[in-house]
Design a protein around this motif. Structure first.
Motif, PDB file in Angstrom:
ATOM      1  N   TYR A 158     -31.411 -61.833 138.576  1.00 51.87           N
ATOM      2  CA  TYR A 158     -31.451 -60.854 137.914  1.00 51.87           C
ATOM      3  C   TYR A 158     -30.388 -59.919 137.780  1.00 51.87           C
ATOM      4  O   TYR A 158     -29.439 -59.892 139.429  1.00 51.87           O
ATOM      5  N   GLY A 159     -29.481 -60.297 136.512  1.00 49.40           N
ATOM      6  CA  GLY A 159     -28.861 -58.808 136.878  1.00 49.40           C
ATOM      7  C   GLY A 159     -27.008 -59.840 136.122  1.00 49.40           C
ATOM      8  O   GLY A 159     -26.249 -59.681 135.706  1.00 49.40           O
ATOM      9  N   ASP A 160     -27.247 -61.622 136.609  1.00 47.08           N
ATOM     10  CA  ASP A 160     -26.349 -62.334 135.378  1.00 47.08           C
ATOM     11  C   ASP A 160     -26.194 -62.512 134.387  1.00 47.08           C
ATOM     12  O   ASP A 160     -27.457 -62.356 133.561  1.00 47.08           O
ATOM     13  N   ASP A 161     -25.173 -62.224 133.814  1.00 53.73           N
ATOM     14  CA  ASP A 161     -24.800 -62.537 132.032  1.00 53.73           C
ATOM     15  C   ASP A 161     -25.635 -64.093 132.078  1.00 53.73           C
ATOM     16  O   ASP A 161     -24.654 -65.211 132.974  1.00 53.73           O
ATOM     17  N   VAL A 162     -26.049 -64.171 131.426  1.00 55.15           N
ATOM     18  CA  VAL A 162     -26.434 -65.461 130.672  1.00 55.15           C
ATOM     19  C   VAL A 162     -26.638 -65.635 130.010  1.00 55.15           C
ATOM     20  O   VAL A 162     -26.681 -64.826 128.660  1.00 55.15           O
ATOM     21  N   PHE A 163     -27.348 -67.044 129.659  1.00 53.04           N
ATOM     22  CA  PHE A 163     -27.072 -67.250 128.287  1.00 53.04           C
ATOM     23  C   PHE A 163     -28.129 -68.453 127.880  1.00 53.04           C
ATOM     24  O   PHE A 163     -28.632 -69.513 128.935  1.00 53.04           O
ATOM     25  N   GLY A 164     -29.034 -69.035 127.123  1.00 48.61           N
ATOM     26  CA  GLY A 164     -29.953 -69.555 126.286  1.00 48.61           C
ATOM     27  C   GLY A 164     -29.742 -71.078 126.426  1.00 48.61           C
ATOM     28  O   GLY A 164     -28.524 -71.247 124.903  1.00 48.61           O
ATOM     29  N   PHE A 165     -30.098 -72.190 126.077  1.00 44.58           N
ATOM     30  CA  PHE A 165     -29.803 -73.302 125.703  1.00 44.58           C
ATOM     31  C   PHE A 165     -30.838 -75.124 125.450  1.00 44.58           C
ATOM     32  O   PHE A 165     -31.282 -74.450 126.489  1.00 44.58           O
ATOM     33  N   ILE A 166     -31.100 -74.921 124.255  1.00 43.00           N
ATOM     34  CA  ILE A 166     -32.268 -75.296 123.525  1.00 43.00           C
ATOM     35  C   ILE A 166     -31.986 -76.881 123.931  1.00 43.00           C
ATOM     36  O   ILE A 166     -31.123 -77.280 123.359  1.00 43.00           O
ATOM     37  N   SER A 167     -33.127 -77.355 125.140  1.00 40.02           N
ATOM     38  CA  SER A 167     -32.733 -78.932 125.399  1.00 40.02           C
ATOM     39  C   SER A 167     -33.850 -79.845 124.930  1.00 40.02           C
ATOM     40  O   SER A 167     -33.561 -79.324 123.862  1.00 40.02           O
ATOM     41  N   ALA A 168     -33.207 -80.871 124.957  1.00 39.89           N
ATOM     42  CA  ALA A 168     -33.906 -82.146 123.959  1.00 39.89           C
ATOM     43  C   ALA A 168     -35.230 -82.175 123.616  1.00 39.89           C
ATOM     44  O   ALA A 168     -36.294 -82.279 122.919  1.00 39.89           O
ATOM     45  N   GLU A 169     -35.589 -81.503 124.998  1.00 38.79           N
ATOM     46  CA  GLU A 169     -37.423 -81.345 125.171  1.00 38.79           C
ATOM     47  C   GLU A 169     -37.988 -80.696 125.258  1.00 38.79           C
ATOM     48  O   GLU A 169     -38.807 -80.075 124.996  1.00 38.79           O
ATOM     49  N   GLY A 170     -37.308 -79.166 124.346  1.00 41.78           N
ATOM     50  CA  GLY A 170     -37.768 -78.283 123.642  1.00 41.78           C
ATOM     51  C   GLY A 170     -37.732 -77.308 124.743  1.00 41.78           C
ATOM     52  O   GLY A 170     -38.223 -75.994 123.879  1.00 41.78           O
ATOM     53  N   VAL A 171     -36.901 -77.457 125.536  1.00 44.25           N
ATOM     54  CA  VAL A 171     -37.402 -75.784 126.577  1.00 44.25           C
ATOM     55  C   VAL A 171     -36.154 -75.266 126.764  1.00 44.25           C
ATOM     56  O   VAL A 171     -35.060 -75.904 126.668  1.00 44.25           O
ATOM     57  N   ILE A 172     -36.307 -73.827 127.300  1.00 40.84           N
ATOM     58  CA  ILE A 172     -35.046 -73.566 126.661  1.00 40.84           C
ATOM     59  C   ILE A 172     -34.494 -72.823 128.639  1.00 40.84           C
ATOM     60  O   ILE A 172     -35.209 -72.495 129.046  1.00 40.84           O
ATOM     61  N   LYS A 173     -33.293 -73.673 128.479  1.00 39.52           N
ATOM     62  CA  LYS A 173     -32.477 -73.660 129.608  1.00 39.52           C
ATOM     63  C   LYS A 173     -31.627 -72.311 130.027  1.00 39.52           C
ATOM     64  O   LYS A 173     -30.796 -72.047 129.071  1.00 39.52           O
ATOM     65  N   ILE A 174     -31.676 -71.434 131.039  1.00 34.56           N
ATOM     66  CA  ILE A 174     -30.870 -70.844 130.735  1.00 34.56           C
ATOM     67  C   ILE A 174     -29.823 -71.015 132.516  1.00 34.56           C
ATOM     68  O   ILE A 174     -30.361 -71.076 132.641  1.00 34.56           O
ATOM     69  N   HIS A 175     -28.435 -70.370 131.079  1.00 31.99           N
ATOM     70  CA  HIS A 175     -27.463 -70.718 132.120  1.00 31.99           C
ATOM     71  C   HIS A 175     -26.476 -69.670 132.583  1.00 31.99           C
ATOM     72  O   HIS A 175     -26.386 -68.142 131.558  1.00 31.99           O
ATOM     73  N   ARG A 176     -25.743 -69.372 133.603  1.00 32.69           N
ATOM     74  CA  ARG A 176     -24.572 -68.005 133.611  1.00 32.69           C
ATOM     75  C   ARG A 176     -23.616 -68.020 132.828  1.00 32.69           C
ATOM     76  O   ARG A 176     -23.543 -70.216 132.706  1.00 32.69           O
ATOM     77  N   HIS A 177     -23.208 -67.596 132.240  1.00 35.46           N
ATOM     78  CA  HIS A 177     -21.810 -67.586 131.430  1.00 35.46           C
ATOM     79  C   HIS A 177     -20.707 -68.066 132.818  1.00 35.46           C
ATOM     80  O   HIS A 177     -19.806 -68.857 131.776  1.00 35.46           O
ATOM     81  N   ASP A 178     -20.929 -68.155 133.692  1.00 34.29           N
ATOM     82  CA  ASP A 178     -19.736 -68.564 134.887  1.00 34.29           C
ATOM     83  C   ASP A 178     -20.006 -70.055 135.384  1.00 34.29           C
ATOM     84  O   ASP A 178     -19.617 -70.602 135.833  1.00 34.29           O
ATOM     85  N   CYS A 179     -21.300 -70.184 134.201  1.00 34.11           N
ATOM     86  CA  CYS A 179     -21.618 -71.889 134.882  1.00 34.11           C
ATOM     87  C   CYS A 179     -20.151 -72.845 134.731  1.00 34.11           C
ATOM     88  O   CYS A 179     -20.227 -73.175 133.896  1.00 34.11           O
ATOM     89  N   PRO A 180     -20.215 -74.030 135.752  1.00 39.44           N
ATOM     90  CA  PRO A 180     -19.816 -75.347 135.399  1.00 39.44           C
ATOM     91  C   PRO A 180     -19.649 -75.660 133.999  1.00 39.44           C
ATOM     92  O   PRO A 180     -19.128 -76.403 133.863  1.00 39.44           O
TER      93      PRO A 180
END
Length: 478
Positions: A354-376
């Motif tokens: 909580y508090g990180d800048d995040v974005f969602g990515f829709i995976s091939a399985e249809g599940v939304i994965k949440i990543h940090r903006h500075d994720c590798p």
């Protein structure tokens, strides 16, 4: 001469090695001078124990004033050091009468030879200040620069590596002597265990039955025998101490009628910051760890929230204290246009909290994965799948803890892990989930998994951990 030497060296007469001296003068031909002198050296050293560091070879390299001789110091009768000077009749004449005596000895009378002799004298005088002869004179020409030779009070000679300490010498003689060594007398003066031996030292070891090896000794011993024996003995002592600590703990648990479970106890040991079970029981045995504190931690395990590994999937990120099934009231993430209740997972590659800048990515399985903006992996995702990205933000409804991994580097000092875990335990709404420590060459690197409410709590924890003495760096692992 002896009196001047006593004043110059600030020593007493018992430590003057050339108080007694013998000079051997050999009558031989010029061609056989050196070989005969070395032959005499061989005969003497076969009869008496020499001190290699006191040998002075002015046969191979004469002094700048023309002095030639071979000086050795041997352990003679009556337990006394005796200096032996070996030279030929020609060399003795030069030593007693000066360099000019060499020409008189050879019977030279002609002017040409006299000029040659004068040129030789002039060259010696000119070279005495800055020339190679003066450089050779001042240079320490010790052929035993990789070793040191020391003696017992009885005159026995022992060879050790350069840099060996008084404790190395004790272990070299006998392991039991090393383990009970408290110091020694070197050339009649008291010295500590870490005294670095010099060639020619006469060493007497002092012992005490109350002495015991310590890991600190490893800092100044250089021989493998000493290091191995110290490690072995300390390990055996720790095992005996650990056995006692285990018995004390089991007895206290039995008196309190608490069932002792090994897996639960291991969690307590890790939480308290001990690297091994042996260290844990050692601390109990030497009373640096209170058994009552161990019991308190053990009994409190049932009240703990799930482990860090248990709060990383979609289901695990629901409120842990919520009893109703209304997902819209318990969501902490808002995905897209204020859409709630969507199935999502927090990505394990960056572990957003909580508090990180995040974005969602829709995976091939249809599940939304949440990543940090500075994720590798963020750059690669944005470049290859921009059409799968979805805006995501935190809703502001808290009540749960997130798992965050910290990488910590510092000096491998005694008690540093305990200090780190103590700070974490004192933080409100912060808990230590797991700890992994790896030590190498006095530096440790560890990974801590902590449970925190948000980035503010995590940043405050990082600042406090950096203030621990010995900690070099603390960073959040990406």
């Amino acid at each position: 001469s002896i009196w001047n030497k006593l004043k110059k060296q600030k020593n007493d007469i018992d430590h003057i090695d050339d108080l007694f001296a013998i000079r051997i003068i050999i009558v031989t031909t010029t061609e056989k001078e050196k070989s005969d002198c070395w032959l005499a050296y061989s005969v003497i050293t076969d009869m008496y124990q020499p001190n290699p560091s006191r040998m002075k070879d002015w046969l191979s390299i004469p002094k700048s004033n023309g002095y030639e001789s071979l000086h050795i110091t041997v352990y003679g009768p009556g337990d006394r050091w005796v200096e032996v000077q070996i030279r030929t009749k020609r060399m003795d004449l030069i030593a007693e009468k000066g360099l000019a005596a060499h020409w008189k000895y050879k019977g030279i009378k002609s002017e040409g030879d006299l000029d040659t002799w004068m040129n030789n004298v002039r060259d010696i005088l000119e070279a005495a200040e800055t020339g190679p002869m003066e450089l050779m004179k001042n240079m320490k020409m010790d052929i035993y620069d990789k070793e040191v030779f020391v003696f017992t009070p009885k005159g026995d000679l022992y060879k050790l590596p350069l840099g060996a300490s008084l404790l190395d010498f004790a272990f070299h003689i006998h392991s039991k002597l090393g383990m009970t060594c408290t110091g020694g007398k070197v050339n009649g003066k008291n010295q500590k265990l870490n005294y670095k031996l010099k060639s020619g030292d006469t060493v007497e070891i002092l012992t005490s039955t109350a002495q015991a090896p310590k890991l600190d000794w490893l800092a100044f011993v250089v021989t493998s025998k000493a290091r191995n024996k110290i490690r072995q003995t300390v390990h055996e002592m720790n095992n005996r101490s650990a056995t006692l600590g285990k018995e004390l703990l089991e007895r206290r648990f039995k008196n309190r009628k608490i069932e002792l479970n090994e897996s639960s106890l291991m969690k307590v040991i890790k939480k308290l910051g001990y690297k091994t079970v042996t260290d844990f029981y050692d601390a109990i045995a030497d009373e640096s760890l209170d058994i009552n504190n161990v019991i308190t931690e053990y009994e409190g395990l049932d009240k703990k929230i799930p482990d860090a590994a248990e709060i990383r999937s979609a289901e695990e990120f629901q409120l842990m204290t919520a009893a109703d099934d209304d997902s819209t009231s318990s969501d902490v993430l808002v995905i897209g246009d204020d859409i709630k209740g969507i199935n999502y997972r927090l990505s394990k590659c960056c572990n957003p909290i909580y508090g990180d800048d995040v974005f969602g990515f829709i995976s091939a399985e249809g599940v939304i994965k949440i990543h940090r903006h500075d994720c590798p992996n963020a750059t690669n995702i944005r470049e290859k799948y921009p059409y799968r990205l979805i805006t995501t933000r935190w809703s502001g409804k808290l009540g749960q803890q997130f798992g965050a991994t910290l990488r910590i580097v510092g000096n491998d000092d005694l008690g540093i892990v305990t200090s780190i875990t103590s700070i974490i335990n004192k933080e409100r709404d912060t808990s230590l989930r797991s700890i992994s420590i790896d030590s190498n060459d006095g530096i440790f690197q560890g990974f801590l998994v902590v449970g925190v409410n948000d980035t503010v709590a995590l940043n405050n924890l990082i600042k406090k951990l950096k203030t621990v003495k010995g900690v070099k760096d603390v960073q959040r692992s990406k």
